[in-house]
Design a protein around this motif. Structure first.
Motif, PDB file in Angstrom:
ATOM      1  N   ARG A   3       0.834  -1.201   0.000  1.00 55.69           N
ATOM      2  CA  ARG A   3       0.000   0.000   0.000  1.00 55.69           C
ATOM      3  C   ARG A   3       0.866   1.247   0.000  1.00 55.69           C
ATOM      4  O   ARG A   3       0.483   2.274  -0.535  1.00 55.69           O
ATOM      5  N   ARG A   4       2.050   1.183   0.611  1.00 58.18           N
ATOM      6  CA  ARG A   4       2.924   2.355   0.672  1.00 58.18           C
ATOM      7  C   ARG A   4       3.724   2.544  -0.613  1.00 58.18           C
ATOM      8  O   ARG A   4       4.016   3.664  -1.001  1.00 58.18           O
ATOM      9  N   ASN A   5       4.079   1.436  -1.260  1.00 61.41           N
ATOM     10  CA  ASN A   5       4.986   1.511  -2.410  1.00 61.41           C
ATOM     11  C   ASN A   5       4.237   1.660  -3.719  1.00 61.41           C
ATOM     12  O   ASN A   5       4.238   0.783  -4.566  1.00 61.41           O
ATOM     13  N   SER A   6       3.568   2.795  -3.883  1.00 60.32           N
ATOM     14  CA  SER A   6       2.822   3.045  -5.118  1.00 60.32           C
ATOM     15  C   SER A   6       3.787   3.459  -6.229  1.00 60.32           C
ATOM     16  O   SER A   6       4.782   4.146  -5.986  1.00 60.32           O
ATOM     17  N   LYS A   7       3.466   3.060  -7.452  1.00 56.04           N
ATOM     18  CA  LYS A   7       4.296   3.429  -8.597  1.00 56.04           C
ATOM     19  C   LYS A   7       3.749   4.648  -9.331  1.00 56.04           C
ATOM     20  O   LYS A   7       4.312   5.096 -10.318  1.00 56.04           O
ATOM     21  N   ASN A   8       2.610   5.197  -8.851  1.00 55.69           N
ATOM     22  CA  ASN A   8       2.046   6.378  -9.479  1.00 55.69           C
ATOM     23  C   ASN A   8       2.894   7.608  -9.147  1.00 55.69           C
ATOM     24  O   ASN A   8       3.547   7.678  -8.113  1.00 55.69           O
ATOM     25  N   GLU A   9       2.833   8.599 -10.028  1.00 56.65           N
ATOM     26  CA  GLU A   9       3.592   9.831  -9.831  1.00 56.65           C
ATOM     27  C   GLU A   9       3.052  10.600  -8.627  1.00 56.65           C
ATOM     28  O   GLU A   9       1.845  10.762  -8.473  1.00 56.65           O
ATOM     29  N   VAL A  10       3.941  11.074  -7.768  1.00 57.76           N
ATOM     30  CA  VAL A  10       3.512  11.816  -6.586  1.00 57.76           C
ATOM     31  C   VAL A  10       4.009  13.257  -6.672  1.00 57.76           C
ATOM     32  O   VAL A  10       5.013  13.548  -7.317  1.00 57.76           O
ATOM     33  N   THR A  11       3.259  14.142  -6.017  1.00 51.25           N
ATOM     34  CA  THR A  11       3.610  15.562  -5.951  1.00 51.25           C
ATOM     35  C   THR A  11       3.802  15.953  -4.498  1.00 51.25           C
ATOM     36  O   THR A  11       3.001  15.580  -3.642  1.00 51.25           O
ATOM     37  N   LYS A  12       4.859  16.706  -4.226  1.00 54.65           N
ATOM     38  CA  LYS A  12       5.098  17.157  -2.859  1.00 54.65           C
ATOM     39  C   LYS A  12       4.275  18.410  -2.580  1.00 54.65           C
ATOM     40  O   LYS A  12       4.237  19.339  -3.389  1.00 54.65           O
ATOM     41  N   VAL A  13       3.617  18.405  -1.424  1.00 61.19           N
ATOM     42  CA  VAL A  13       2.772  19.527  -1.006  1.00 61.19           C
ATOM     43  C   VAL A  13       3.222  19.985   0.368  1.00 61.19           C
ATOM     44  O   VAL A  13       3.493  19.177   1.251  1.00 61.19           O
ATOM     45  N   LYS A  14       3.310  21.312   0.544  1.00 56.37           N
ATOM     46  CA  LYS A  14       3.612  21.889   1.850  1.00 56.37           C
ATOM     47  C   LYS A  14       2.481  22.832   2.255  1.00 56.37           C
ATOM     48  O   LYS A  14       2.123  23.731   1.495  1.00 56.37           O
ATOM     49  N   LEU A  15       1.931  22.591   3.455  1.00 56.35           N
ATOM     50  CA  LEU A  15       0.853  23.427   3.992  1.00 56.35           C
ATOM     51  C   LEU A  15       1.265  23.977   5.345  1.00 56.35           C
ATOM     52  O   LEU A  15       1.928  23.288   6.133  1.00 56.35           O
ATOM     53  N   LEU A  16       0.855  25.209   5.651  1.00 52.30           N
ATOM     54  CA  LEU A  16       0.989  25.770   6.982  1.00 52.30           C
ATOM     55  C   LEU A  16      -0.412  25.831   7.581  1.00 52.30           C
ATOM     56  O   LEU A  16      -1.277  26.557   7.075  1.00 52.30           O
ATOM     57  N   VAL A  17      -0.656  25.040   8.612  1.00 50.58           N
ATOM     58  CA  VAL A  17      -2.004  24.845   9.141  1.00 50.58           C
ATOM     59  C   VAL A  17      -2.072  25.353  10.587  1.00 50.58           C
ATOM     60  O   VAL A  17      -1.143  25.137  11.379  1.00 50.58           O
ATOM     61  N   GLU A  18      -3.171  26.032  10.921  1.00 55.25           N
ATOM     62  CA  GLU A  18      -3.354  26.506  12.295  1.00 55.25           C
ATOM     63  C   GLU A  18      -3.460  25.326  13.252  1.00 55.25           C
ATOM     64  O   GLU A  18      -4.135  24.328  12.966  1.00 55.25           O
ATOM     65  N   LYS A  19      -2.802  25.461  14.399  1.00 60.19           N
ATOM     66  CA  LYS A  19      -2.705  24.355  15.347  1.00 60.19           C
ATOM     67  C   LYS A  19      -4.072  23.932  15.886  1.00 60.19           C
ATOM     68  O   LYS A  19      -4.282  22.759  16.204  1.00 60.19           O
ATOM     69  N   LYS A  20      -5.007  24.853  15.998  1.00 61.69           N
ATOM     70  CA  LYS A  20      -6.271  24.553  16.657  1.00 61.69           C
ATOM     71  C   LYS A  20      -7.139  23.542  15.920  1.00 61.69           C
ATOM     72  O   LYS A  20      -8.073  22.987  16.502  1.00 61.69           O
ATOM     73  N   ILE A  21      -6.844  23.284  14.651  1.00 57.43           N
ATOM     74  CA  ILE A  21      -7.671  22.311  13.925  1.00 57.43           C
ATOM     75  C   ILE A  21      -6.950  20.989  13.673  1.00 57.43           C
ATOM     76  O   ILE A  21      -7.485  20.097  13.007  1.00 57.43           O
ATOM     77  N   MET A  22      -5.738  20.835  14.206  1.00 52.84           N
ATOM     78  CA  MET A  22      -4.960  19.638  13.919  1.00 52.84           C
ATOM     79  C   MET A  22      -5.665  18.358  14.369  1.00 52.84           C
ATOM     80  O   MET A  22      -5.562  17.324  13.703  1.00 52.84           O
ATOM     81  N   ASN A  23      -6.396  18.422  15.477  1.00 55.56           N
ATOM     82  CA  ASN A  23      -7.100  17.223  15.943  1.00 55.56           C
ATOM     83  C   ASN A  23      -8.126  16.737  14.939  1.00 55.56           C
ATOM     84  O   ASN A  23      -8.416  15.538  14.849  1.00 55.56           O
ATOM     85  N   HIS A  24      -8.686  17.647  14.149  1.00 56.62           N
ATOM     86  CA  HIS A  24      -9.699  17.269  13.154  1.00 56.62           C
ATOM     87  C   HIS A  24      -9.071  16.584  11.937  1.00 56.62           C
ATOM     88  O   HIS A  24      -9.772  15.953  11.152  1.00 56.62           O
ATOM     89  N   LEU A  25      -7.756  16.703  11.791  1.00 59.07           N
ATOM     90  CA  LEU A  25      -7.071  16.098  10.636  1.00 59.07           C
ATOM     91  C   LEU A  25      -6.351  14.812  11.013  1.00 59.07           C
ATOM     92  O   LEU A  25      -5.675  14.218  10.183  1.00 59.07           O
ATOM     93  N   ALA A  26      -6.533  14.375  12.248  1.00 65.10           N
ATOM     94  CA  ALA A  26      -5.712  13.288  12.795  1.00 65.10           C
ATOM     95  C   ALA A  26      -5.674  12.054  11.910  1.00 65.10           C
ATOM     96  O   ALA A  26      -4.604  11.506  11.635  1.00 65.10           O
ATOM     97  N   ASN A  27      -6.831  11.572  11.452  1.00 61.06           N
ATOM     98  CA  ASN A  27      -6.871  10.339  10.662  1.00 61.06           C
ATOM     99  C   ASN A  27      -6.607  10.592   9.182  1.00 61.06           C
ATOM    100  O   ASN A  27      -5.879   9.850   8.525  1.00 61.06           O
ATOM    101  N   ALA A  28      -7.191  11.667   8.648  1.00 59.42           N
ATOM    102  CA  ALA A  28      -7.140  11.886   7.205  1.00 59.42           C
ATOM    103  C   ALA A  28      -5.758  12.277   6.702  1.00 59.42           C
ATOM    104  O   ALA A  28      -5.392  11.954   5.572  1.00 59.42           O
ATOM    105  N   LYS A  29      -4.972  12.971   7.521  1.00 57.82           N
ATOM    106  CA  LYS A  29      -3.707  13.504   7.001  1.00 57.82           C
ATOM    107  C   LYS A  29      -2.758  12.398   6.550  1.00 57.82           C
ATOM    108  O   LYS A  29      -2.050  12.553   5.551  1.00 57.82           O
ATOM    109  N   LYS A  30      -2.741  11.271   7.237  1.00 60.62           N
ATOM    110  CA  LYS A  30      -1.886  10.161   6.810  1.00 60.62           C
ATOM    111  C   LYS A  30      -2.423   9.517   5.536  1.00 60.62           C
ATOM    112  O   LYS A  30      -1.660   9.095   4.668  1.00 60.62           O
ATOM    113  N   TYR A  31      -3.741   9.440   5.442  1.00 64.26           N
ATOM    114  CA  TYR A  31      -4.345   8.864   4.237  1.00 64.26           C
ATOM    115  C   TYR A  31      -3.972   9.687   3.002  1.00 64.26           C
ATOM    116  O   TYR A  31      -3.750   9.135   1.922  1.00 64.26           O
ATOM    117  N   TYR A  32      -3.874  11.010   3.170  1.00 62.52           N
ATOM    118  CA  TYR A  32      -3.565  11.876   2.034  1.00 62.52           C
ATOM    119  C   TYR A  32      -2.067  12.086   1.841  1.00 62.52           C
ATOM    120  O   TYR A  32      -1.656  12.961   1.088  1.00 62.52           O
TER     121      TYR A  32
END
Length: 324
Positions: free
Chosen positions: A228-257
């Protein structure tokens, strides 16, 4: 009896339970599990042997109980009995339908060996525990499909499947299943597809027919997460600056993305992703918290998010105009 001997007694009893439940147990694994040295495990195994338990194997290769040796039924602690309740509730909500009935009969067998006081404990508490699942369960046309898949993995035989893709195209595939996993309320097979000569994942509810074949495969596959980790599809690097107060809401999804790094700064959390879904999936997820985030890179994501917001705005303008 002092604390040292009580701990040893508990550990030796737990090692015996491990030997009863697994065909082979390594000393290294036991040492890690009980957080002691391997030499301590060697001494504990010797204690069991001196007590008359027929243990086969030796240090360095692994231990097992002599085939056919039977022990009295295992006694459960109160905490273990209470854990069954939560496990049952989770299985009822999240288990695939082809596994649910088998788990229920297994639990009935477990309950049958409990003391009456433990049975009463479960009966008293089980109505006080519930699991709320807000996703509608998926339905399959094939009975016992997951057990069939798991049997093919254990027996190392190929599966023949008829599969309907997301665009409703039906194809016949011969696959070598690596494993199954649950993700966002859907069950998937990770498998080597002999047609594509590569690894693919297949959503279980889109399988129209499945059959075990007599074709063995000799390839030794690793753990499912390796593929599942070793995908052969092309990947793009993304950098986001996110406010700390909403980090708990991203707990599960951020790894999926595709989160690969998370750094705390004075301005917020600097999140770095590697994603295959830069044109659609990632920006649609980002839009759910875009008012709390700043895109640092890449430029293509900024453009795509702006286009999405404009499309949404225009759609609602059109709806409002029609109503007027």
């Amino acid at each position: 009896m002092n604390d040292h001997y009580l701990k040893k007694l508990d550990r030796v009893t737990a090692i015996l339970t491990q030997l009863q439940s697994r065909p082979l147990v390594r000393a290294q694994d036991l040492a890690e599990k009980f957080e002691v040295s391997i030499r301590t495990i060697y001494r504990d195994v010797k204690t069991l042997e001196n007590a008359g338990i027929p243990i086969l194997g030796e240090a360095g290769s692994g231990y097992s109980l002599m085939d056919g040796y039977k022990l009295p039924p295992i006694m459960f602690t109160k905490e273990e009995v209470l854990s069954f309740i939560t496990a049952e509730k989770l299985m009822q909500r999240y288990s695939h339908q082809s596994l649910g009935s088998h788990y229920q009969t297994a639990m009935e067998k477990v309950r049958s060996v409990l003391k009456n006081s433990d049975k009463n404990l479960i009966q008293t508490v089980e109505k006080q525990v519930d699991i709320f699942n807000y996703h509608a369960p998926t339905t399959d046309s094939i009975k016992n499909i997951i057990p069939t898949i798991l049997e093919s993995i254990a027996e190392k035989t190929q599966l023949s499947i008829e599969y309907k893709s997301i665009d409703s195209k039906v194809s016949n595939r011969m696959i070598e299943a690596v494993g199954v996993f649950l993700e966002f309320n859907y069950w998937y097979i990770m498998a080597f597809c002999t047609l594509r000569k590569d690894f693919r994942q297949f959503r279980v509810d889109r399988i129209l027919q499945v059959a075990k074949t007599h074709n063995p495969f000799s390839q030794e596959y690793g753990g499912i997460n390796d593929y599942r980790r070793n995908s052969k599809n092309e990947v793009t690097k993304v950098k986001l600056l996110v406010e700390k107060k909403i980090m708990n809401h991203l707990a599960n999804a951020k790894k999926y993305y595709g989160l690969i790094e998370e750094v705390e700064t004075d301005e917020g959390m600097l999140l770095t992703f590697e994603t295959e879904w830069i044109k659609d999936g990632f920006p649609r997820w980002l839009i759910t918290f875009a008012d709390y985030a700043v895109i640092l890179e890449p430029e293509i994501l900024k453009v795509r998010l702006r286009d999405l917001i404009n499309d949404i705005s225009e759609r609602y303008k059109d709806i409002q105009t029609k109503r007027l």
